[in-house]
Scaffold this active site. Structure first.
Site, PDB file in Angstrom:
ATOM      1  N   CYS A 158      34.701 -14.488  47.782  1.00 55.79           N
ATOM      2  CA  CYS A 158      33.857 -14.576  48.982  1.00 55.79           C
ATOM      3  C   CYS A 158      32.772 -13.501  48.940  1.00 55.79           C
ATOM      4  O   CYS A 158      32.887 -12.489  48.244  1.00 55.79           O
ATOM      5  CB  CYS A 158      34.690 -14.485  50.259  1.00 55.79           C
ATOM      6  SG  CYS A 158      35.019 -12.829  50.863  1.00 55.79           S
TER       7      CYS A 158
ATOM      8  N   HIS B  21      35.995 -13.666  54.960  1.00 53.99           N
ATOM      9  CA  HIS B  21      37.030 -13.415  53.960  1.00 53.99           C
ATOM     10  C   HIS B  21      38.329 -14.162  54.291  1.00 53.99           C
ATOM     11  O   HIS B  21      38.890 -14.848  53.437  1.00 53.99           O
ATOM     12  CB  HIS B  21      37.322 -11.920  53.809  1.00 53.99           C
ATOM     13  CG  HIS B  21      38.565 -11.698  53.023  1.00 53.99           C
ATOM     14  ND1 HIS B  21      38.604 -11.829  51.646  1.00 53.99           N
ATOM     15  CD2 HIS B  21      39.846 -11.468  53.414  1.00 53.99           C
ATOM     16  CE1 HIS B  21      39.847 -11.656  51.235  1.00 53.99           C
ATOM     17  NE2 HIS B  21      40.613 -11.444  52.280  1.00 53.99           N
TER      18      HIS B  21
ATOM     19  N   CYS C 186      33.920  -9.855  49.701  1.00 60.29           N
ATOM     20  CA  CYS C 186      34.604  -9.128  48.625  1.00 60.29           C
ATOM     21  C   CYS C 186      33.667  -8.841  47.454  1.00 60.29           C
ATOM     22  O   CYS C 186      33.836  -7.837  46.756  1.00 60.29           O
ATOM     23  CB  CYS C 186      35.822  -9.911  48.144  1.00 60.29           C
ATOM     24  SG  CYS C 186      37.139  -9.952  49.371  1.00 60.29           S
TER      25      CYS C 186
ATOM     26  N   ASP D 270      45.816 -26.484  61.368  1.00 61.60           N
ATOM     27  CA  ASP D 270      44.825 -25.650  62.046  1.00 61.60           C
ATOM     28  C   ASP D 270      45.563 -24.467  62.646  1.00 61.60           C
ATOM     29  O   ASP D 270      46.751 -24.573  62.967  1.00 61.60           O
ATOM     30  CB  ASP D 270      44.115 -26.401  63.178  1.00 61.60           C
ATOM     31  CG  ASP D 270      44.965 -26.449  64.436  1.00 61.60           C
ATOM     32  OD1 ASP D 270      45.887 -27.278  64.495  1.00 61.60           O
ATOM     33  OD2 ASP D 270      44.740 -25.623  65.342  1.00 61.60           O
TER      34      ASP D 270
ATOM     35  N   ASP E 229      41.214 -31.484  69.853  1.00 59.47           N
ATOM     36  CA  ASP E 229      42.526 -31.636  70.484  1.00 59.47           C
ATOM     37  C   ASP E 229      42.326 -32.310  71.841  1.00 59.47           C
ATOM     38  O   ASP E 229      41.202 -32.588  72.253  1.00 59.47           O
ATOM     39  CB  ASP E 229      43.243 -30.287  70.574  1.00 59.47           C
ATOM     40  CG  ASP E 229      42.519 -29.314  71.499  1.00 59.47           C
ATOM     41  OD1 ASP E 229      41.528 -29.709  72.133  1.00 59.47           O
ATOM     42  OD2 ASP E 229      42.952 -28.154  71.564  1.00 59.47           O
TER      43      ASP E 229
ATOM     44  N   CYS F 134      39.166 -12.325  45.121  1.00 57.15           N
ATOM     45  CA  CYS F 134      38.523 -13.225  46.090  1.00 57.15           C
ATOM     46  C   CYS F 134      37.038 -13.368  45.778  1.00 57.15           C
ATOM     47  O   CYS F 134      36.331 -12.370  45.648  1.00 57.15           O
ATOM     48  CB  CYS F 134      38.727 -12.687  47.504  1.00 57.15           C
ATOM     49  SG  CYS F 134      37.919 -13.695  48.765  1.00 57.15           S
TER      50      CYS F 134
HETATM   51 ZN   LIG Z   1      37.084 -12.152  50.198  1.00 59.27          ZN
END
Ligand SMILES: [Zn+2]
Length: 365
Positions: free
Chosen positions: A313, A342, A316, A273, A100, A311
């Site tokens: 990830c 996550h 998880c 963003d 930015d 999920c």
């Molecule tokens: Zn997750």
């Protein structure tokens, strides 16, 4: 349809459209970015709690992160970034970076001493030292940072500012955009223009007519989600976003919730963003495909299931809500890392799912 952007090394490819929504690929010297894309915010040269390897690893697979000019200029300072050869090398991030202009932080964080038509004099929020940011100084800082995409220095008035304040900010933002456009840039550094104008559609369109002829690589809508009603944010998105040039990327700055991203994408936005996924993670709020999870809640104390069973990830797949709650309550450092991974994965998958829908149900470009 692939269009070369004004800066060599950049092109934008529209893969499919569905109404105003688009699925595309932004090609940059630091890799391809499927759009729509959510860019994790790396305020001080780090996406808080994440290593570059964690950001790059699928399923998160972040292709672009954001760096903040204001923060990096004040600390560690340009001398350090310059000695490292730029932000890519300093932060060991080999994919794309958007910076930015520092304008938003100056107006929201610093103690402003003076705003005039040439720039802004302010005191650092860290040590009170006095600095001056002008379009040329902002571009010089971004040149040293060596981001792939630089942003024009603009004035972003609060959502409830009166018409006179908005008009003055618009005139300045246009004059400053012209100065940014001709300022020296790092090799292979694109520049996006910013359309301001608050929640007044006519004012937005008038400002757009001033910014578009400057031939920027992409266009951003600034000054949304700065205190106005959500209904007004969505109305401006619906009325304005699709009128930005279709063949160049469109960026909605600083927004927002998963629902906001979906509204933005449907309105024709390609890039987003926001600190929300990372900051909320650290504060105990986890996004899921169902209800949002408030991890310190007593209901999670004995819950041995994952935060979100859908999920993929590592958090998880490996850890329970009960374990995350324990880490949070005990103020363990690992909590912030697991929670951030996550939430960023949730945002990346949320946007990727919408992209898949545009490709599956839309018209191939
Ligand atoms: Zn997750």
């Amino acid at each position: 349809m692939l269009t070369s952007l004004p800066t060599p090394g950049f092109s934008f490819e529209i893969v499919a459209t569905l109404g105003h929504a688009r699925a595309g690929i932004l090609h940059t010297p630091h890799g391809d970015i499927p759009t729509p894309v959510f860019m994790p915010v790396g305020t001080a040269g780090t996406v808080k709690a994440m290593t570059p390897d964690e950001l790059r690893a699928p399923p998160l697979d972040a292709r672009i992160i954001l760096g903040n000019t204001y923060h990096l200029y004040l600390r560690p300072g340009l001398e350090v970034i310059e000695a490292a050869g730029g932000l890519h090398g300093f932060a060991a991030w080999d994919r794309a970076i958007l910076t930015d202009s520092g304008g938003y932080q100056v107006f929201s964080l610093a103690a402003i001493n003076q705003i005039d038509d040439d720039g802004v004099t302010f005191r650092s929020h860290i040590d009170g030292s006095e600095h001056r940011l002008t379009p040329e100084v902002s571009m010089q800082i971004q040149r040293v940072l060596g981001s792939d995409i630089a942003m024009c220095f603009d004035e972003c008035p609060p959502g409830d500012a009166d018409a006179q304040v908005h008009e003055r900010a618009l005139a300045r933002t246009t004059a400053w955009a012209k100065r940014c456009r001709i300022a020296p840039r790092a090799p292979g550094q694109a520049l996006f223009g910013i359309v301001q104008g608050g929640i007044d559609t006519a004012r937005r369109l008038r400002h757009m007519a001033e910014i578009l002829p400057l031939d920027f690589d992409g266009h951003a809508l600034g000054g949304l989600a700065v205190g106005e009603n959500l209904a007004d944010t969505y109305r401006i998105l619906d009325e304005v976003a699709h009128l930005l040039p279709a063949e160049r990327p469109r960026y909605l700055m600083g927004v927002g919730t998963p629902a906001d991203l979906e509204r933005g994408i449907l309105a024709g936005i390609d890039m987003f963003d926001c600190v929300m996924p990372t900051r909320n993670a650290r504060n105990g709020y986890l996004f899921t495909s169902g209800e949002r999870v408030n991890i310190p809640n007593a209901a999670n104390r004995l819950d041995m299931g994952p935060v979100d069973p859908t999920c993929p990830c590592a958090t998880c797949k490996t850890h329970s809500r009960a374990y995350l709650r324990h880490l949070y309550m005990a103020k363990e450092i690992l909590y912030s890392r697991l929670a951030t991974l996550h939430n960023l994965t949730f945002y990346a998958r949320h946007v990727a799912r919408l992209r898949e829908r545009i490709v599956a149900e839309g018209t191939r470009a």
